[in-house]
Write an enzyme that holds these catalytic residues in place. Structure first.
Site: not given
Ligand code: GLA
Length: 381
Positions: A122, A127-128, A221, A172, A36-37, A124
């Site tokens: 890596g 970490s970055s 993505y 993130d 959603t971001d 999810g």
């Molecule tokens: C990754 C992206 C975020 C977000 C999510 C899905 O983590 O870095 O910005 O889009 O996927 O919600």
């Protein structure tokens, strides 16, 4: 030895004196509000108890020298000669942050220091973003510019988008910058306003790492982003955030079947995320869990970003008596799920779900109970 002790001790071993500063920035897990971001919508992550750490001291010249304990590597770069990477290395996260901050007019000074972290790479858990925010915080310490969490998060996102070439949204970086202890953070990804909400009493958040990693995440993505943008264009709005459920129901038939599913996920997920805030404020763990279960189904069937491993671990979790609700978290296709569980049952939940998942898939998972921590900060002096 904690990460703090590690960077502190290694700094002394390397430079012969105590560091001037130690900074940390956390990884994150998203409770609800997925994909959603980048649609200007709502997300509800928490900053976790795993982070990137840097012990550092200022330098008189405009150079950054960094030693990564995890990579067993040392690199340096000149602030007045930033080079775009041909192939991504860990140091490029620091270069990218320097570039993005400088672009925005922050006057930067050099520093040298030691880095370490315990956000698994890596998986999810961002970490970055943790590394980017820790680097930004290091620059803040030596350069003395004002720390505005949203502005710094935007700069770090720009580093990721424009320097590292990863098209992520703002979630993130924003949660790593602005996390609140013992709270999940509802973020409006358009205004970047935040609203910290307490997790339900006697509940615990468990991260369920499937142990699987997928290579195609980036292209899938970007494809989802484009599909969402096309649907927004069709409705002549800036982003899917601007369509509410009733207007969507009235006009959904105008879209082709695939676009309809993609848009439906985003629009219903924004609704669920706002309802999650009400659930948290009402201390209603059962409702919050139910919203998480619905979120997973929508991500699996409409947005199609889950995977067999994620579905398996989520099914094991949701079948467990201690679980209020579980769902995949982050971009998807592998990596982690998140579960809201009864705090008392958390330990046995971890054991039962691990066994259930191993029996179903043969993969080795990693499950851990986490807690909501503060965002990027200077912990020393
Ligand atoms: C990754 C992206 C975020 C977000 C999510 C899905 O983590 O870095 O910005 O889009 O996927 O919600």
């Amino acid at each position: 030895m904690t990460q703090l002790e590690k960077v502190h001790a290694q700094f002394i071993a390397e430079f012969g004196e105590a560091p001037s500063f130690i900074v940390r920035a956390p990884g994150r897990v998203n409770l609800i509000g997925e994909h959603t971001d980048y649609n200007d919508g709502f997300v509800f992550p928490l900053a976790i108890d795993r982070a990137a750490w840097i012990a550092l001291r200022p330098r008189a010249d405009a150079t950054v020298c960094a030693i990564s304990l995890d990579m067993d590597d040392r690199r340096q770069f000149a602030l007045d000669d930033l080079r775009r990477p041909a192939e991504l290395k860990w140091i490029d996260y620091l270069t990218g942050v320097a570039w993005a901050l400088a672009e925005r007019g922050y006057a930067l000074r050099g520093w040298e220091g030691v880095l370490a972290g315990d956000v698994p790479i890596g998986s999810g858990l961002s970490s970055s973003a943790a590394l980017e925010l820790a680097a930004a915080r290091a620059f803040h310490c030596v350069s003395g510019f004002e720390w505005d969490a949203a502005a710094i998060a935007l700069a770090c996102q720009a580093a990721e988008n424009e320097w590292l070439g990863v098209k992520c949204g703002i979630m993130d970086q924003m949660i790593s910058a602005a996390g609140v202890q013992n709270r999940a953070l509802l973020i409006d990804c358009r205004s970047l306003e935040t609203d910290a909400a307490p997790l339900p009493d006697e509940s615990a958040v468990v991260i369920l790492d499937t142990g699987t990693r997928r290579g195609l995440v980036d292209s899938a993505y970007n494809e989802r982003r484009e599909q969402c943008e096309a649907a927004a264009r069709h409705f002549a709005v800036k982003a899917l955030r601007d369509i509410d459920s009733p207007s969507f129901a009235a006009r959904a038939h105008e879209l082709d079947a695939l676009s309809r599913k993609r848009a439906r996920h985003v629009i219903t997920e924004n609704d669920r995320t706002l309802r999650a805030r009400d659930a948290m404020n009402a201390d209603d763990a059962a409702l919050l869990g139910q919203l998480m279960i619905e979120s997973h189904i929508s991500l699996r069937d409409d947005f199609e970003v889950s995977s067999p491993a994620l579905d398996a671990i989520v099914d094991c979790a949701n079948a467990d008596e201690a679980c209020y609700g579980a769902r995949m978290t982050g971009a998807g296709f592998g990596g982690c799920a998140v579960a809201l569980v009864n705090a008392e049952g958390a330990r046995s939940f971890v054991e039962r779900v691990s066994a259930c998942y191993i029996a179903a898939t043969g993969n080795q998972p990693a499950l851990y109970v986490t807690r909501a921590c503060r965002g990027a900060e200077t912990v020393f002096p």
